[in-house]
Scaffold this motif. Structure first.
Motif, PDB file in Angstrom:
ATOM      1  N   SER A   1      -1.098  22.540  14.946  1.00  0.00           N
ATOM      2  CA  SER A   1      -1.807  23.774  15.272  1.00  0.00           C
ATOM      3  C   SER A   1      -3.017  23.965  14.372  1.00  0.00           C
ATOM      4  CB  SER A   1      -0.870  24.983  15.121  1.00  0.00           C
ATOM      5  OG  SER A   1      -0.399  25.089  13.785  1.00  0.00           O
ATOM      6  N   GLY A   2      -3.955  24.771  14.858  1.00  0.00           N
ATOM      7  CA  GLY A   2      -5.119  25.157  14.083  1.00  0.00           C
ATOM      8  C   GLY A   2      -5.267  26.667  14.100  1.00  0.00           C
ATOM      9  N   SER A   3      -5.359  27.267  12.928  1.00  0.00           N
ATOM     10  CA  SER A   3      -5.538  28.718  12.829  1.00  0.00           C
ATOM     11  C   SER A   3      -5.999  29.033  11.415  1.00  0.00           C
ATOM     12  CB  SER A   3      -4.238  29.467  13.153  1.00  0.00           C
ATOM     13  OG  SER A   3      -3.245  29.194  12.175  1.00  0.00           O
ATOM     14  N   SER A   4      -6.190  30.321  11.124  1.00  0.00           N
ATOM     15  CA  SER A   4      -6.641  30.717   9.791  1.00  0.00           C
ATOM     16  C   SER A   4      -5.840  31.911   9.296  1.00  0.00           C
ATOM     17  CB  SER A   4      -8.130  31.075   9.807  1.00  0.00           C
ATOM     18  OG  SER A   4      -8.532  31.581   8.546  1.00  0.00           O
ATOM     19  N   ASP A   5      -5.212  31.737   8.142  1.00  0.00           N
ATOM     20  CA  ASP A   5      -4.466  32.841   7.536  1.00  0.00           C
ATOM     21  C   ASP A   5      -5.381  33.994   7.149  1.00  0.00           C
ATOM     22  OD1 ASP A   5      -2.263  31.286   7.848  1.00  0.00           O
ATOM     23  OD2 ASP A   5      -1.966  30.846   5.721  1.00  0.00           O
TER      24      ASP A   5
ATOM     25  N   LEU B   1       1.795  18.049  21.245  1.00  0.00           N
ATOM     26  CA  LEU B   1       1.327  19.375  21.629  1.00  0.00           C
ATOM     27  C   LEU B   1       0.365  19.870  20.556  1.00  0.00           C
ATOM     28  CD1 LEU B   1       1.415  22.097  23.203  1.00  0.00           C
ATOM     29  CD2 LEU B   1       3.427  22.687  21.815  1.00  0.00           C
ATOM     30  N   VAL B   2      -0.808  20.310  20.983  1.00  0.00           N
ATOM     31  CA  VAL B   2      -1.831  20.807  20.066  1.00  0.00           C
ATOM     32  C   VAL B   2      -2.254  22.196  20.521  1.00  0.00           C
ATOM     33  CG1 VAL B   2      -4.115  20.410  19.088  1.00  0.00           C
ATOM     34  CG2 VAL B   2      -2.670  18.456  19.687  1.00  0.00           C
ATOM     35  N   TYR B   3      -2.371  23.129  19.584  1.00  0.00           N
ATOM     36  CA  TYR B   3      -2.834  24.456  19.975  1.00  0.00           C
ATOM     37  C   TYR B   3      -3.634  25.103  18.849  1.00  0.00           C
ATOM     38  CZ  TYR B   3       1.373  26.070  17.421  1.00  0.00           C
ATOM     39  OH  TYR B   3       2.340  26.298  16.473  1.00  0.00           O
ATOM     40  N   GLY B   4      -4.497  26.028  19.244  1.00  0.00           N
ATOM     41  CA  GLY B   4      -5.273  26.811  18.295  1.00  0.00           C
ATOM     42  C   GLY B   4      -5.253  28.262  18.730  1.00  0.00           C
ATOM     43  N   PHE B   5      -5.256  29.178  17.757  1.00  0.00           N
ATOM     44  CA  PHE B   5      -5.185  30.594  18.111  1.00  0.00           C
ATOM     45  C   PHE B   5      -5.783  31.445  16.998  1.00  0.00           C
ATOM     46  CE2 PHE B   5      -1.412  29.531  15.749  1.00  0.00           C
ATOM     47  CZ  PHE B   5      -1.122  30.635  14.967  1.00  0.00           C
ATOM     48  N   GLY B   6      -6.268  32.617  17.379  1.00  0.00           N
ATOM     49  CA  GLY B   6      -6.825  33.526  16.389  1.00  0.00           C
ATOM     50  C   GLY B   6      -7.058  34.902  16.968  1.00  0.00           C
ATOM     51  N   LYS B   7      -6.970  35.902  16.102  1.00  0.00           N
ATOM     52  CA  LYS B   7      -7.232  37.284  16.492  1.00  0.00           C
ATOM     53  C   LYS B   7      -8.171  37.909  15.456  1.00  0.00           C
ATOM     54  CE  LYS B   7      -5.083  41.554  18.087  1.00  0.00           C
ATOM     55  NZ  LYS B   7      -3.849  42.348  18.282  1.00  0.00           N
TER      56      LYS B   7
ATOM     57  N   ALA C   1     -20.278  32.312  25.648  1.00  0.00           N
ATOM     58  CA  ALA C   1     -19.608  33.110  26.677  1.00  0.00           C
ATOM     59  C   ALA C   1     -18.228  33.577  26.234  1.00  0.00           C
ATOM     60  CB  ALA C   1     -19.482  32.311  27.971  1.00  0.00           C
ATOM     61  N   GLY C   2     -17.643  32.890  25.269  1.00  0.00           N
ATOM     62  CA  GLY C   2     -16.330  33.250  24.746  1.00  0.00           C
ATOM     63  C   GLY C   2     -16.062  32.441  23.499  1.00  0.00           C
ATOM     64  N   ASN C   3     -15.709  33.117  22.406  1.00  0.00           N
ATOM     65  CA  ASN C   3     -15.643  32.445  21.113  1.00  0.00           C
ATOM     66  C   ASN C   3     -14.334  32.751  20.387  1.00  0.00           C
ATOM     67  OD1 ASN C   3     -16.665  30.925  18.914  1.00  0.00           O
ATOM     68  ND2 ASN C   3     -17.410  32.793  17.915  1.00  0.00           N
ATOM     69  N   PRO C   4     -13.186  32.366  20.976  1.00  0.00           N
ATOM     70  CA  PRO C   4     -11.907  32.633  20.309  1.00  0.00           C
ATOM     71  C   PRO C   4     -11.795  31.835  19.011  1.00  0.00           C
ATOM     72  CG  PRO C   4     -11.579  31.211  22.208  1.00  0.00           C
ATOM     73  CD  PRO C   4     -13.002  31.663  22.256  1.00  0.00           C
ATOM     74  N   MET C   5     -11.851  32.539  17.913  1.00  0.00           N
ATOM     75  CA  MET C   5     -11.875  31.888  16.608  1.00  0.00           C
ATOM     76  C   MET C   5     -10.655  31.002  16.427  1.00  0.00           C
ATOM     77  SD  MET C   5     -13.966  31.852  14.147  1.00  0.00           S
ATOM     78  CE  MET C   5     -14.063  31.128  12.527  1.00  0.00           C
ATOM     79  N   MET C   6     -10.863  29.781  15.989  1.00  0.00           N
ATOM     80  CA  MET C   6      -9.855  28.756  15.739  1.00  0.00           C
ATOM     81  C   MET C   6      -9.347  28.085  17.020  1.00  0.00           C
ATOM     82  SD  MET C   6     -10.318  29.408  12.683  1.00  0.00           S
ATOM     83  CE  MET C   6      -9.449  28.057  11.929  1.00  0.00           C
ATOM     84  N   ALA C   7      -9.895  28.471  18.174  1.00  0.00           N
ATOM     85  CA  ALA C   7      -9.512  27.816  19.432  1.00  0.00           C
ATOM     86  C   ALA C   7     -10.720  27.384  20.247  1.00  0.00           C
ATOM     87  CB  ALA C   7      -8.633  28.741  20.273  1.00  0.00           C
ATOM     88  N   VAL C   8     -11.912  27.861  19.890  1.00  0.00           N
ATOM     89  CA  VAL C   8     -13.086  27.607  20.726  1.00  0.00           C
ATOM     90  C   VAL C   8     -13.437  26.124  20.785  1.00  0.00           C
ATOM     91  CG1 VAL C   8     -14.687  28.088  18.811  1.00  0.00           C
ATOM     92  CG2 VAL C   8     -15.470  28.302  21.177  1.00  0.00           C
ATOM     93  N   GLY C   9     -13.287  25.392  19.685  1.00  0.00           N
ATOM     94  CA  GLY C   9     -13.576  23.960  19.704  1.00  0.00           C
ATOM     95  C   GLY C   9     -12.569  23.187  20.530  1.00  0.00           C
TER      96      GLY C   9
END
Length: 354
Positions: free
Chosen positions: A50-54, A105-111, A306-314
């Motif tokens: 996974s890819g995300s940022s604490d 399985l690979v995923y990225g997410f951020g809020k 058009a949409g820039n979900p941080m930690m998932a856009v790439g």
């Protein structure tokens, strides 16, 4: 080298603010949809990354909660990168190359809506001489844009045209946050947000998630009729210090593109993760797509503007390319992801059909 392919991709809509769901609740339906798309269950994944940022969540090891979306059982071989999910995909690709996995399985997410993203991004700057000044990410990008404009690398009209193109393309993307018919004249008439950047020059702040399944060997054809083969992938990082880099070009993208083999064939589409219009132009030039490939469609999904979900856009850029290969719309595509201030670190991925 093992042949590795993308065999599934799902994503959430990009939203300025998810009022009711936390990061894990945004991610759960994305993972579930990917399982339904591929027919895979938890025990079928040899590796999960996974890819995300604490920093976005404001708590240490916040990424561990993301595993709730994968499921507590059965136990999984899992890893995490404090970066965009595109770099998690790179780690999974390496894991498969080493023979430790066949399906990943690979995923990225951020809020990022939970805090002040432009100021939070200041924490990635030099901790001794730059970060204590708290320059926000838009101001840092504005300095780069001013350098590019005054050196003749880009023009205001080109920047506005990039925004017009991307947001027009995004009208066909149900997951886009910003789309519609804009004009160059209309954008140039906008007031500056941070001189010389206007609001339309900047990617929106988006909550969201995306996920991809990678496979190798016999599993590929079992899972997908027309997989998107990863024919080349590379990422290069430049120095943190802005003063020792040429901010009027993206040298790391140039090197990554050469090593990934972008120029080895015709590029049908390119999905770029540049969060500012002037950076999108720099990436096009670094990939050799600005003049040499006039038939290449840039950001058919709308891209990061058009949409820039941080930690998932790439990761989504890779997924958007893969989707168009898997459904037969294109044969060869280039995906780009970036991390750090002023295009500090860049990843390039070349995908092809059968």
């Amino acid at each position: 080298m093992r042949d590795v392919a993308v065999v599934g991709f799902t994503q959430s809509p990009s939203m300025r603010r998810e009022p009711d769901r936390n990061e894990v609740e945004i991610l759960i339906p994305v993972i579930q949809a990917l399982r339904e798309q591929t027919g895979l269950s938890g025990e079928d994944f040899d590796f999960v990354c996974s890819g995300s940022s604490d920093y976005l969540a404001g708590s240490s090891f916040a990424f561990v909660a993301g595993l709730d979306a994968v499921g507590a059982w059965p136990p999984v071989c899992e890893s995490h990168v404090e970066m965009d999910g595109a770099w998690a995909l790179y780690e999974a690709w390496v894991k498969i190359q080493m023979g430790y996995a066949d399906v990943a399985l690979v995923y990225g997410f951020g809020k990022p809506s939970m805090g002040d993203l432009p100021l939070t991004m200041a924490l990635q700057l030099d901790p001794y001489s730059v970060m204590p000044l708290w320059p926000d990410s838009i101001s840092i990008a504005g300095l780069q844009a001013r350098l590019c404009l005054e050196s003749g690398v880009v023009r205001h009209e080109e920047m506005a045209a990039a925004a017009v193109r991307d947001r027009a393309n995004a009208k066909d993307n149900p997951n886009a946050q910003v789309s519609g018919d804009f004009t160059v004249e209309g954008i140039l008439a906008e007031p500056y947000l941070v001189n010389p950047l206007r609001k339309s020059d900047c990617a929106p702040i988006s909550d969201g998630a995306s996920a991809i399944v990678l496979a190798a060997g016999d599993r590929v054809n079992e899972l997908c009729d027309r997989p998107a083969w990863i024919r080349g992938i590379e990422h290069i990082c430049e120095p943190m210090d802005l003063g020792v880099r040429d901010l009027g070009r993206s040298r790391s993208t140039e090197i990554a593109a050469e090593k990934a083999g972008v120029g080895a064939g015709k590029v049908d589409i390119a999905e770029l993760s540049a969060p500012f219009t002037h950076q999108e132009i720099l990436i096009e030039k670094a990939l050799g797509l600005s003049d040499a490939s006039p038939t290449t469609t840039i950001n058919p999904s709308g891209g990061a503007l058009a949409g820039n979900p941080m930690m998932a856009v790439g990761l989504s850029r890779i997924g958007e390319c893969a989707t168009r290969i898997m459904d037969g719309r294109v044969d060869r595509a280039v995906a780009h992801a970036t991390s750090g201030p002023c295009l500090q670190q860049n990843l390039v991925c070349v995908l092809e059909g059968n």
